[in-house]
Design a protein around this motif. Structure first.
Motif, PDB file in Angstrom:
ATOM      1  N   LYS A  59       0.818  -1.209   0.000  1.00  0.00           N
ATOM      2  CA  LYS A  59       0.000   0.000   0.000  1.00  0.00           C
ATOM      3  C   LYS A  59       0.852   1.260   0.000  1.00  0.00           C
ATOM      4  O   LYS A  59       0.432   2.304  -0.503  1.00  0.00           O
ATOM      5  CB  LYS A  59      -0.943   0.004   1.207  1.00  0.00           C
ATOM      6  N   ASN A  60       2.043   1.158   0.594  1.00  0.00           N
ATOM      7  CA  ASN A  60       2.926   2.325   0.681  1.00  0.00           C
ATOM      8  C   ASN A  60       3.963   2.354  -0.440  1.00  0.00           C
ATOM      9  O   ASN A  60       5.000   2.996  -0.319  1.00  0.00           O
ATOM     10  CB  ASN A  60       3.651   2.332   2.035  1.00  0.00           C
ATOM     11  N   ALA A  61       3.668   1.630  -1.519  1.00  0.00           N
ATOM     12  CA  ALA A  61       4.599   1.597  -2.648  1.00  0.00           C
ATOM     13  C   ALA A  61       4.781   2.995  -3.228  1.00  0.00           C
ATOM     14  O   ALA A  61       3.865   3.825  -3.213  1.00  0.00           O
ATOM     15  CB  ALA A  61       4.082   0.652  -3.728  1.00  0.00           C
ATOM     16  N   ALA A  62       5.973   3.252  -3.721  1.00  0.00           N
ATOM     17  CA  ALA A  62       6.269   4.557  -4.314  1.00  0.00           C
ATOM     18  C   ALA A  62       5.364   4.815  -5.507  1.00  0.00           C
ATOM     19  O   ALA A  62       5.108   3.928  -6.318  1.00  0.00           O
ATOM     20  CB  ALA A  62       7.737   4.610  -4.745  1.00  0.00           C
ATOM     21  N   GLN A  63       4.854   6.020  -5.592  1.00  0.00           N
ATOM     22  CA  GLN A  63       3.978   6.403  -6.692  1.00  0.00           C
ATOM     23  C   GLN A  63       4.812   6.813  -7.910  1.00  0.00           C
ATOM     24  O   GLN A  63       6.007   7.080  -7.811  1.00  0.00           O
ATOM     25  CB  GLN A  63       3.074   7.565  -6.266  1.00  0.00           C
ATOM     26  N   ALA A  64       4.153   6.837  -9.057  1.00  0.00           N
ATOM     27  CA  ALA A  64       4.834   7.267 -10.277  1.00  0.00           C
ATOM     28  C   ALA A  64       5.376   8.677 -10.095  1.00  0.00           C
ATOM     29  O   ALA A  64       4.684   9.563  -9.587  1.00  0.00           O
ATOM     30  CB  ALA A  64       3.871   7.217 -11.460  1.00  0.00           C
ATOM     31  N   THR A  65       6.611   8.859 -10.489  1.00  0.00           N
ATOM     32  CA  THR A  65       7.249  10.167 -10.312  1.00  0.00           C
ATOM     33  C   THR A  65       6.705  11.176 -11.322  1.00  0.00           C
ATOM     34  O   THR A  65       6.326  10.820 -12.435  1.00  0.00           O
ATOM     35  CB  THR A  65       8.769  10.045 -10.491  1.00  0.00           C
ATOM     36  N   ASP A  66       6.684  12.426 -10.907  1.00  0.00           N
ATOM     37  CA  ASP A  66       6.287  13.523 -11.790  1.00  0.00           C
ATOM     38  C   ASP A  66       7.503  13.887 -12.621  1.00  0.00           C
ATOM     39  O   ASP A  66       8.508  14.354 -12.075  1.00  0.00           O
ATOM     40  CB  ASP A  66       5.822  14.711 -10.944  1.00  0.00           C
ATOM     41  N   PRO A  67       7.467  13.667 -13.931  1.00  0.00           N
ATOM     42  CA  PRO A  67       8.661  13.902 -14.757  1.00  0.00           C
ATOM     43  C   PRO A  67       9.194  15.325 -14.613  1.00  0.00           C
ATOM     44  O   PRO A  67       8.431  16.285 -14.541  1.00  0.00           O
ATOM     45  CB  PRO A  67       8.170  13.647 -16.184  1.00  0.00           C
ATOM     46  N   VAL A  68      10.494  15.438 -14.554  1.00  0.00           N
ATOM     47  CA  VAL A  68      11.159  16.738 -14.516  1.00  0.00           C
ATOM     48  C   VAL A  68      11.551  17.098 -15.943  1.00  0.00           C
ATOM     49  O   VAL A  68      12.215  16.320 -16.636  1.00  0.00           O
ATOM     50  CB  VAL A  68      12.399  16.703 -13.604  1.00  0.00           C
ATOM     51  N   LEU A  69      11.149  18.280 -16.382  1.00  0.00           N
ATOM     52  CA  LEU A  69      11.428  18.715 -17.745  1.00  0.00           C
ATOM     53  C   LEU A  69      12.884  19.145 -17.880  1.00  0.00           C
ATOM     54  O   LEU A  69      13.452  19.743 -16.963  1.00  0.00           O
ATOM     55  CB  LEU A  69      10.497  19.864 -18.134  1.00  0.00           C
ATOM     56  N   MET A  70      13.465  18.826 -19.028  1.00  0.00           N
ATOM     57  CA  MET A  70      14.870  19.154 -19.233  1.00  0.00           C
ATOM     58  C   MET A  70      15.134  19.504 -20.692  1.00  0.00           C
ATOM     59  O   MET A  70      14.298  19.190 -21.569  1.00  0.00           O
ATOM     60  CB  MET A  70      15.758  17.995 -18.785  1.00  0.00           C
ATOM     61  N   PRO A  71      16.253  20.164 -20.969  1.00  0.00           N
ATOM     62  CA  PRO A  71      16.579  20.519 -22.351  1.00  0.00           C
ATOM     63  C   PRO A  71      16.514  19.300 -23.275  1.00  0.00           C
ATOM     64  O   PRO A  71      16.958  18.215 -22.920  1.00  0.00           O
ATOM     65  CB  PRO A  71      18.008  21.059 -22.235  1.00  0.00           C
ATOM     66  N   GLY A  72      15.942  19.521 -24.455  1.00  0.00           N
ATOM     67  CA  GLY A  72      15.793  18.428 -25.410  1.00  0.00           C
ATOM     68  C   GLY A  72      14.418  17.805 -25.384  1.00  0.00           C
ATOM     69  O   GLY A  72      14.034  17.113 -26.340  1.00  0.00           O
ATOM     70  N   ASP A  73      13.648  18.022 -24.302  1.00  0.00           N
ATOM     71  CA  ASP A  73      12.289  17.483 -24.250  1.00  0.00           C
ATOM     72  C   ASP A  73      11.399  18.217 -25.243  1.00  0.00           C
ATOM     73  O   ASP A  73      11.504  19.430 -25.414  1.00  0.00           O
ATOM     74  CB  ASP A  73      11.697  17.626 -22.845  1.00  0.00           C
ATOM     75  N   MET A  74      10.512  17.478 -25.879  1.00  0.00           N
ATOM     76  CA  MET A  74       9.562  18.055 -26.816  1.00  0.00           C
ATOM     77  C   MET A  74       8.169  17.945 -26.205  1.00  0.00           C
ATOM     78  O   MET A  74       7.704  16.848 -25.900  1.00  0.00           O
ATOM     79  CB  MET A  74       9.626  17.334 -28.163  1.00  0.00           C
ATOM     80  N   LEU A  75       7.530  19.080 -25.993  1.00  0.00           N
ATOM     81  CA  LEU A  75       6.276  19.117 -25.252  1.00  0.00           C
ATOM     82  C   LEU A  75       5.089  19.416 -26.145  1.00  0.00           C
ATOM     83  O   LEU A  75       5.174  20.222 -27.082  1.00  0.00           O
ATOM     84  CB  LEU A  75       6.344  20.186 -24.149  1.00  0.00           C
TER      85      LEU A  75
END
Length: 271
Positions: free
Chosen positions: A40-56
């Motif tokens: 139940k206390n498993a780590a949740q999906a991380t919120d992605p951190v945006l970085m150079p090169g990412d296409m949004l």
């Protein structure tokens, strides 16, 4: 009698080695024994951190569609190029995406340059909404961001190594393993290396153990974009890849032949 004893000893040694190595093959050994409170206390999906090169892909929505149009790149370009056959409204066209430059900035319609590098996806969504409301709109808009080029790289002892893409902007270790065709039987499962590049350009090296059931509740269960996953070969693969020097190979062959001759002579002498 001695030869027979040696053969029996060799067979026993091979059986022992086989028994000690098969335990390293299964994933998440005894995962069914993990307590429910741990799961139940498993780590949740991380919120992605945006970085150079990412296409949004960034979509701004609101109750008044006309009012939010200037803040949507797709609609803005489509409207500006109305009647032109040179513009393709297919969402795969990179003209409709926001590429984060080396400084961590994007150029946004109406708002100009916005720094997003190093910010989480959800924080960036809130930041863009705050720049639009209340300066331009009377109702706070919704902002949704999708990372269009979210991918990781699978290297080493995978059946199908290569680039793995995620359409929903998230990926965990087991999903990546499955999409890379699983590990080969000669891949080390207890020391999977993850090389991660951070938004500031620094790097981290992590290690995960697929034999360990706790991997499914670990913070390292979820991957980040541009992670490199490397599976090194186990001892068996390393031995098979070892090149025997020609001189040593000739010597070994000669010794083997000599032993065969001696064994044959001894057998004949006993008759």
């Amino acid at each position: 009698m001695k030869i027979k004893s040696l053969l029996l000893a060799a067979c026993a040694a091979m059986a022992f080695v086989s028994c000690t190595t098969t335990k390293d093959v299964p994933y998440m050994i005894d995962a069914t024994k993990l307590p429910q409170d741990v799961l139940k206390n498993a780590a949740q999906a991380t919120d992605p951190v945006l970085m150079p090169g990412d296409m949004l892909q960034i979509n701004v929505s609101g109750p008044d569609e006309e009012a939010v149009k200037p803040f949507n790149k797709v609609q803005y370009i489509a409207q500006a190029s109305s009647g032109s056959s040179s513009i393709n409204n297919n969402a795969e066209n990179s003209l409709y995406y926001y590429l984060i430059d080396n400084n961590g900035d994007i150029e946004f319609p109406m708002l100009g340059k916005i720094h997003v590098g190093g910010m989480s996806k959800s924080a960036t969504e809130s930041h863009i909404a705050s720049l639009i409301y209340p300066k331009y709109l009377t109702i706070k808009p919704g902002v949704e961001i999708r990372i269009q080029n979210f991918k990781v790289y699978a290297l080493g002892e995978f059946n199908s190594p290569g680039v793995i893409k995620s359409s929903n902007g998230r990926l965990n270790v087991l999903e990546a393993v499955a999409m890379a065709g699983d590990l080969t039987i000669k891949g080390k499962r207890d020391n999977i290396m993850i090389i991660r590049t951070n938004a500031d350009g620094s790097r981290q090296v992590k290690s995960v153990n697929l034999n360990d059931p706790n991997i499914i509740v670990s913070p390292d269960f979820y991957l980040q974009q541009n992670d490199c996953i490397y599976v090194e070969p186990n001892a068996s693969k390393a031995r098979s890849a070892w090149n025997v020097p020609p001189a040593l190979a000739l010597t070994t062959s000669s010794i083997g032949t000599l032993i065969s001759i001696v064994t044959f002579v001894i057998t004949l002498s006993k008759k």
